[in-house]
Design a protein around this motif. Structure first.
Motif: not given
Length: 139
Positions: A117-121, A60, A114-115
């Motif tokens: 709206g995605d959580a940053a991973k 994360n 990521n795309s």
């Protein structure tokens, strides 16, 4: 045999416990397959060669000052082998909570991908980086 759910894995990278950022961890233990075939063999016998373990983790992401991105980027930039320790849980090392220790080279770091709206991973995938071999500690 007791089955386990991985909820509290311990991930230590370069003497820093990064478990709070982790969401996936994988330690693939492998050895090169060496062909030992000779004339007259009816099958291809294989020998276990040198170790080729690989460490990977899902993170994360945290880009803030003091966050994991700065540490991982610094390790990737240096490109020198670092010690990695992984356990199934943060509990003490023991027979049911072994610690795997190895030295890995930070060759791949994906700080994001990521795309909207995605959580940053983030993810890392590192090959083994030392000739000493993996260790499994239970005490």
């Amino acid at each position: 045999m007791a089955s386990q759910i991985l909820r509290d894995a311990r991930i230590e990278i370069n003497s820093v416990v990064e478990s709070a950022y982790g969401n996936q961890v994988s330690l693939d233990l492998a050895k090169e397959e060496q062909d030992d075939t000779a004339f007259g063999d009816q099958a291809r016998p294989m020998l276990a060669g040198l170790e080729t373990p690989q460490f990977s983790a899902g993170i994360n992401q945290d880009f803030a000052s003091g966050g994991i991105d700065g540490r991982l980027f610094a390790l990737w930039s240096a490109g020198t082998p670092v010690t990695v320790k992984v356990r199934p849980s943060s509990a003490a090392i023991g027979a049911s909570n072994p610690e795997y220790v190895g030295t890995f080279t930070p060759t791949q770091y994906s700080p994001f991908g990521n795309s909207v709206g995605d959580a940053a991973k983030a993810s890392i995938r590192w090959p083994y980086g030392s000739g000493t071999g993996m260790a499994r500690n239970v005490a």
